[in-house]
Design an enzyme around this catalytic site. Structure first.
Site, short mmCIF file in Angstrom:
data_model
loop_
_atom_site.label_atom_id
_atom_site.label_comp_id
_atom_site.label_asym_id
_atom_site.label_seq_id
_atom_site.Cartn_x
_atom_site.Cartn_y
_atom_site.Cartn_z
N HIS A 162 -3.80 6.80 -6.06
CA HIS A 162 -2.37 7.08 -5.84
C HIS A 162 -1.52 6.21 -6.79
O HIS A 162 -0.84 5.28 -6.37
CB HIS A 162 -2.04 6.78 -4.38
CG HIS A 162 -0.77 7.37 -3.88
ND1 HIS A 162 0.45 7.20 -4.53
CD2 HIS A 162 -0.50 8.13 -2.79
CE1 HIS A 162 1.37 7.83 -3.84
NE2 HIS A 162 0.84 8.41 -2.79
N GLU A 267 -1.25 11.27 -9.49
CA GLU A 267 -2.35 10.81 -8.66
C GLU A 267 -3.58 11.71 -8.83
O GLU A 267 -3.66 12.76 -8.21
CB GLU A 267 -1.90 10.83 -7.20
CG GLU A 267 -0.54 10.21 -6.97
CD GLU A 267 0.11 10.65 -5.64
OE1 GLU A 267 -0.61 11.04 -4.71
OE2 GLU A 267 1.34 10.62 -5.55
O1 G6P Z 1 4.03 7.12 2.46
P1 G6P Z 1 2.59 7.30 2.05
O2 G6P Z 1 1.67 7.51 3.22
O3 G6P Z 1 2.13 6.18 1.17
O4 G6P Z 1 2.51 8.62 1.19
C1 G6P Z 1 3.26 8.75 0.03
C2 G6P Z 1 3.07 10.13 -0.59
O5 G6P Z 1 1.74 10.29 -0.97
C3 G6P Z 1 1.42 11.50 -1.70
O6 G6P Z 1 2.02 11.47 -2.94
C4 G6P Z 1 1.84 12.73 -0.93
O7 G6P Z 1 1.74 13.89 -1.74
C5 G6P Z 1 3.25 12.60 -0.38
O8 G6P Z 1 3.50 13.69 0.49
C6 G6P Z 1 3.44 11.27 0.34
O9 G6P Z 1 4.76 11.18 0.80
#
Ligand code: G6P
Length: 304
Positions: A162, A267
């Site tokens: 990520h 990601e």
């Molecule tokens: O807030 P988190 O659990 O770290 O997730 C952060 C982000 O991760 C990814 O990029 C997903 O596609 C998003 O939908 C999400 O909001």
């Protein structure tokens, strides 16, 4: 010294360039900084929690064994929280594995995971070893993951790096080489074929690009200059994310509030479907990031 270990983190410095380094937090084995020739390349929230109280907002959190929140009630990963448990477990530092380029490894097994959380995955019957290798070379930075099924039961999992990149102004950033890929827009809940030769960012963005050919190098370009060239191995999907104004306001650990203008997540992962590992099987994948490059246009029709 090229590798320095403290109680909570490991810092690698490039022996041939003291202004290039990588810092990895043992919590989540989260890369929280990558400095190339004196310039920070990753975005880390000013309010990111680095004390192990919650996953790090920024850097490179590791997503395993599920991406997002599994909606299939019959699947083993369904009881797990969003993005699984690798990013909120403290990994073991296994040490330096090579000197030139400098590489270090971190390991995670069921014993390192909060037991209540771990038992939410297949009722605690899956046995696994994860080994993360972080390599800092002169002009590239690589994160590689090896997942091994060390138990008797077959399991299914997602993987994702990520990665939060630092950009000067996301409205000037363009992302290349996702044209013609099948895209699932998580905000619209629709699937379509990406037709834009380059992605641009003027509102909340949350898309999963599926089965992007490995030969395609995803790039972030800013005013004609390539900021990032991303090569992937065994990571067919790419999530592209920017929370924009409202969503970032809703995240307590997201700061400054205008920080969404300075970040962009690309990601690479295996998230559109699950990988299956039977007893004794291993799966290896990596992302290799170069902080420059020539603009390459790679579509399904032609490649320059
Ligand atoms: O807030 P988190 O659990 O770290 O997730 C952060 C982000 O991760 C990814 O990029 C997903 O596609 C998003 O939908 C999400 O909001």
């Amino acid at each position: 010294m090229a590798v320095e270990e403290t109680d909570t983190q490991v810092i690698i410095t490039n022996p041939s360039d003291p202004n290039s380094s990588v810092t990895i937090l043992k919590y989540g084995a989260t890369v929280i900084s990558w400095i190339y020739k004196g310039e920070e390349k990753l975005w880390l929230s000013d309010d990111a929690k680095l004390d192990g109280s919650k996953p790090v907002r920024g850097g490179i959190p590791l997503v395993f064994p599920v991406f997002g929140k599994c909606k299939d009630a019959s699947h083993d990963t369904e009881p797990l929280p969003q993005h699984g448990f690798a990013r909120n477990s403290t990994w073991q530092f296994l040490g330096q594995v090579t000197e030139s380029p400098c590489a270090v490894q971190f390991g995670l097994g069921p014993e390192d995971v909060d037991q209540e959380l771990y038992k939410k995955w297949g009722k605690g019957r899956h046995d696994f070893t994860l080994v993360l290798t972080v390599t800092l070379a002169d002009d590239t930075f690589t994160t590689q993951i090896e997942v091994e099924n060390t138990g008797a039961s077959t399991f299914e999992f997602n993987w994702l790096f990520h990665t939060y990149y630092r950009v000067e102004d996301v409205t000037d950033s363009l992302v290349t080489n996702l044209m013609d890929s099948t895209c699932y827009d998580q905000l619209l809940a629709t699937t379509y074929q990406e037709k834009a030769p380059m992605l641009s960012f003027h509102e909340e963005f949350d898309r999963i690009y599926k089965k992007v050919e490995e030969e395609k190098h995803i790039q972030i370009v800013d005013k004609g200059k390539v900021l990032v060239t991303l090569e992937r191995e065994n990571l067919p999907d790419a999530v592209v994310w920017n929370p924009w104004i409202e969503k970032s306001k809703g995240m307590a650990d997201f700061a400054p509030k205008l920080g969404y203008m300075n970040m962009l997540c690309i990601e690479p992962g295996h998230v559109a479907d699950f990988i299956t590992l039977t007893r004794g099987e291993k799966w290896i994948a990596s992302q290799k990031i170069t902080p420059f490059g020539e603009i390459r246009v790679q579509t399904d029709i032609y490649s320059v």
